[in-house]
Design a protein around this motif. Sequence first.
Motif, mmCIF file in Angstrom:
data_model
loop_
_atom_site.group_PDB
_atom_site.id
_atom_site.type_symbol
_atom_site.label_atom_id
_atom_site.label_comp_id
_atom_site.label_asym_id
_atom_site.label_seq_id
_atom_site.Cartn_x
_atom_site.Cartn_y
_atom_site.Cartn_z
ATOM 1 N N LYS A 1 6.232 10.750 -0.554
ATOM 2 C CA LYS A 1 6.277 9.367 -0.097
ATOM 3 C C LYS A 1 6.365 8.427 -1.298
ATOM 4 C CE LYS A 1 2.962 7.267 2.215
ATOM 5 N NZ LYS A 1 1.766 7.267 3.047
ATOM 6 N N PRO B 1 1.020 -18.489 -7.384
ATOM 7 C CA PRO B 1 -0.398 -18.156 -7.198
ATOM 8 C C PRO B 1 -0.789 -16.843 -7.874
ATOM 9 C CG PRO B 1 0.606 -18.742 -5.109
ATOM 10 C CD PRO B 1 1.714 -18.616 -6.096
ATOM 11 N N ARG C 1 0.823 -1.193 0.000
ATOM 12 C CA ARG C 1 0.000 0.000 0.000
ATOM 13 C C ARG C 1 0.864 1.252 0.000
ATOM 14 N NH1 ARG C 1 -5.307 -0.667 1.617
ATOM 15 N NH2 ARG C 1 -5.724 -2.806 2.119
ATOM 16 N N TYR D 1 2.311 13.201 0.604
ATOM 17 C CA TYR D 1 1.857 11.988 -0.077
ATOM 18 C C TYR D 1 2.633 11.786 -1.371
ATOM 19 C CZ TYR D 1 -1.541 8.659 -1.943
ATOM 20 O OH TYR D 1 -2.139 7.554 -2.440
ATOM 21 N N ALA E 1 6.137 -18.616 5.952
ATOM 22 C CA ALA E 1 7.114 -18.220 4.941
ATOM 23 C C ALA E 1 7.877 -16.992 5.420
ATOM 24 C CB ALA E 1 6.418 -17.909 3.625
ATOM 25 N N ASP E 2 9.137 -16.918 4.983
ATOM 26 C CA ASP E 2 10.005 -15.845 5.438
ATOM 27 C C ASP E 2 10.616 -15.190 4.204
ATOM 28 O OD1 ASP E 2 11.800 -14.227 6.581
ATOM 29 O OD2 ASP E 2 12.931 -15.774 7.633
ATOM 30 N N LYS F 1 0.576 -12.461 2.635
ATOM 31 C CA LYS F 1 0.094 -12.698 3.991
ATOM 32 C C LYS F 1 -0.264 -14.164 4.199
ATOM 33 C CE LYS F 1 -1.786 -8.273 5.339
ATOM 34 N NZ LYS F 1 -3.028 -7.533 5.118
ATOM 35 N N ALA F 2 -0.914 -14.747 3.202
ATOM 36 C CA ALA F 2 -1.318 -16.149 3.336
ATOM 37 C C ALA F 2 -0.088 -17.036 3.503
ATOM 38 C CB ALA F 2 -2.137 -16.584 2.129
ATOM 39 N N GLN F 3 0.964 -16.746 2.722
ATOM 40 C CA GLN F 3 2.170 -17.572 2.843
ATOM 41 C C GLN F 3 2.915 -17.267 4.140
ATOM 42 O OE1 GLN F 3 1.587 -19.757 1.010
ATOM 43 N NE2 GLN F 3 1.818 -19.447 -1.185
ATOM 44 N N GLN F 4 2.847 -16.004 4.577
ATOM 45 C CA GLN F 4 3.464 -15.676 5.867
ATOM 46 C C GLN F 4 2.755 -16.426 6.990
ATOM 47 O OE1 GLN F 4 3.309 -11.408 5.977
ATOM 48 N NE2 GLN F 4 5.536 -11.264 5.984
ATOM 49 N N ALA F 5 1.438 -16.544 6.850
ATOM 50 C CA ALA F 5 0.673 -17.278 7.857
ATOM 51 C C ALA F 5 1.110 -18.736 7.891
ATOM 52 C CB ALA F 5 -0.821 -17.183 7.562
ATOM 53 N N TYR G 1 -5.358 9.805 -6.712
ATOM 54 C CA TYR G 1 -5.673 10.295 -5.372
ATOM 55 C C TYR G 1 -6.998 11.047 -5.450
ATOM 56 C CZ TYR G 1 -5.027 12.530 -0.835
ATOM 57 O OH TYR G 1 -5.181 12.946 0.459
ATOM 58 N N GLN G 2 -7.976 10.534 -4.751
ATOM 59 C CA GLN G 2 -9.320 11.116 -4.794
ATOM 60 C C GLN G 2 -9.358 12.472 -4.096
ATOM 61 O OE1 GLN G 2 -12.308 9.597 -6.056
ATOM 62 N NE2 GLN G 2 -13.133 11.627 -5.649
ATOM 63 N N PRO H 1 6.534 -19.130 -3.969
ATOM 64 C CA PRO H 1 5.186 -19.279 -3.406
ATOM 65 C C PRO H 1 4.303 -18.041 -3.593
ATOM 66 C CG PRO H 1 6.848 -19.898 -1.798
ATOM 67 C CD PRO H 1 7.567 -19.276 -2.939
ATOM 68 N N LYS I 1 -2.321 -10.134 -0.405
ATOM 69 C CA LYS I 1 -3.058 -11.234 0.225
ATOM 70 C C LYS I 1 -2.245 -12.524 0.192
ATOM 71 C CE LYS I 1 -7.175 -12.693 -1.062
ATOM 72 N NZ LYS I 1 -8.395 -12.596 -1.902
#
Lengths: 268, 283
Positions: free
Chosen positions: A68, A206, A3, A65, A186-187, A179-183, A11-12, A202, A176
């Motif tokens: 950044k 996907p 993000r 912003y 995965a490192d 995160k799923a692989q971290q769960a 940018y809205q 991995p 996503k």
Amino acid sequence: MLREITLGQYYQAESRLHRLDPRVKLAGTLIFIISLFISQKVACYAVATVFLICMIRLSKVPFGYMIKGMKAIAFIMLLTVAFNLFLTSGEKLVSFWVFTITKEGLKLAIFTAVRLAYLILGSTLMTLTTTPNDLTDGMEKGLGFLRLFRLPVHEIAMMMSIALRFIPILMEETDKIIKAQQARGADFESGGIIKRSKALVPILVPLFVSAFRRANDLAMAMEARCYHGGEGRTKMKPLIYKAWDIRAYIILACYLSLVILTAVISPI
Amino acid sequence: MSIILDHVNYIYSKGTSDEVKALDDVSFEIPDGDFLGLIGHTGSGKSTLVQHLDGLLKASSGSIYFNGEDIYDRDYDMKALRGKVGLVFQYPEHQLFEEDVFKDVCFGPKNLGLSQKDTELAAYRALKDVKLPDELFYVSPFELSGGQKRRVALAGVLAMKPEVLVLDEPTAGLDPEGRNEILGLIKELHDKQGITIVLVSHSMDDVAEYADHIVVMDKGKVFMNGTPKEIFSHASKLETIGLSAPGVTYIMRRLKRAGFDVDTTAITVKEAADSIIRAVNHA
């Protein structure tokens, strides 16, 4: 964590710049870029700086912003500056080990850095204030004359808008999957380059599977709605110039003339 | 031994125009051996909340304690936490990547640093737990049916032998048969292996059927927290946030109004059926 990459993402906000016709913004960006290359005089850059600051203020996009988003390309900028700084020959200023900094090199490095930063700020300002759809609409209409040379303008615009549309989707998907692989333990952060690139498998497998699945679904949905290319296709919101668009063109013309004028008469 | 959430706040895209407060002062406890149903509308913060449970998202403020230890302590072992709290995402089959099912299930335990032998044993047990037929162990995960893929993905997390299993809408996109299979499996893991379950769902019927404890989320806040009977006895309160009690509860109320002496607190089909039979026999 993905993000955080804001480079060029819409940018809205409610601003005069957001409401302009995308063709004006495309032309404006082009003119701004040209103006940066007209001359290397300090005065020209001063004019460009004032113009850029006014535009950023007008866009109502927070400056922080934008900055950044630039972090992502800081490395490239640093590299360019370093090359200019160390590899330009001329009057010697400082020298240590194998490096020599010359007066010309220093000047060139500063100019390159400013020019690069302005280039990026200028073009991100366009993408920050224009939705991808508007942007491709603007390109399709603005470059419509290329059809005379048998260039498939509509198809290219459609491909671009789909590609742009998919960026945030795939970004979210990547987030996503990571995160799923971290769960699953995965490192991705430790180990040497080989271990780290292996750790990408991995995520990439996907991601590709899902990209193909989405592309397939989209193609199906487009066909189901009888999409058949650009021929005879009308727009729900055709692009029409309004009073402010004309005024914006005039402002752009004034800006460009001012830069040229400054380049001619200014001594530095 | 439990998970305690203590005034957890989480803000997405802080400092931009699309800043969203996804979790707003969330505090509750998940006791050991609990079967928690987490319900709420899309965007109520359920998915964000469960990602906090195994440390994938870090709370903007507040603390989370797992078995009495603050997971935000600097020397807390996150990887070990992810082994103990197994998180199954929505559409978990989208994370499959290996060339065959067995290798994919091995990914989790291998990451935890188990030996080759232990890894394979854990994977084998997990695949047995999810009742995948042996002949499918060495086919590509992409060749399986939707329900089978989901079970393989579930096995991928189970192979890490979690103490707590968190499932984010595990039945989304499955047909009724696949749904019952998955929920049945989860129930079995809870009852036989004593795994604590956190089930995120927006099906009241599923939650009423399986959960011992319900937390209702709305706009990032904990809206209600209690046993299924307590929660669903306040159907009108649930309706104010666009949720409802299970379908059978409404049937029981109408039967009561029609003059049958039935139990209006029934929330599962079985309870309702028993109560109706009793009422009919009595009459």
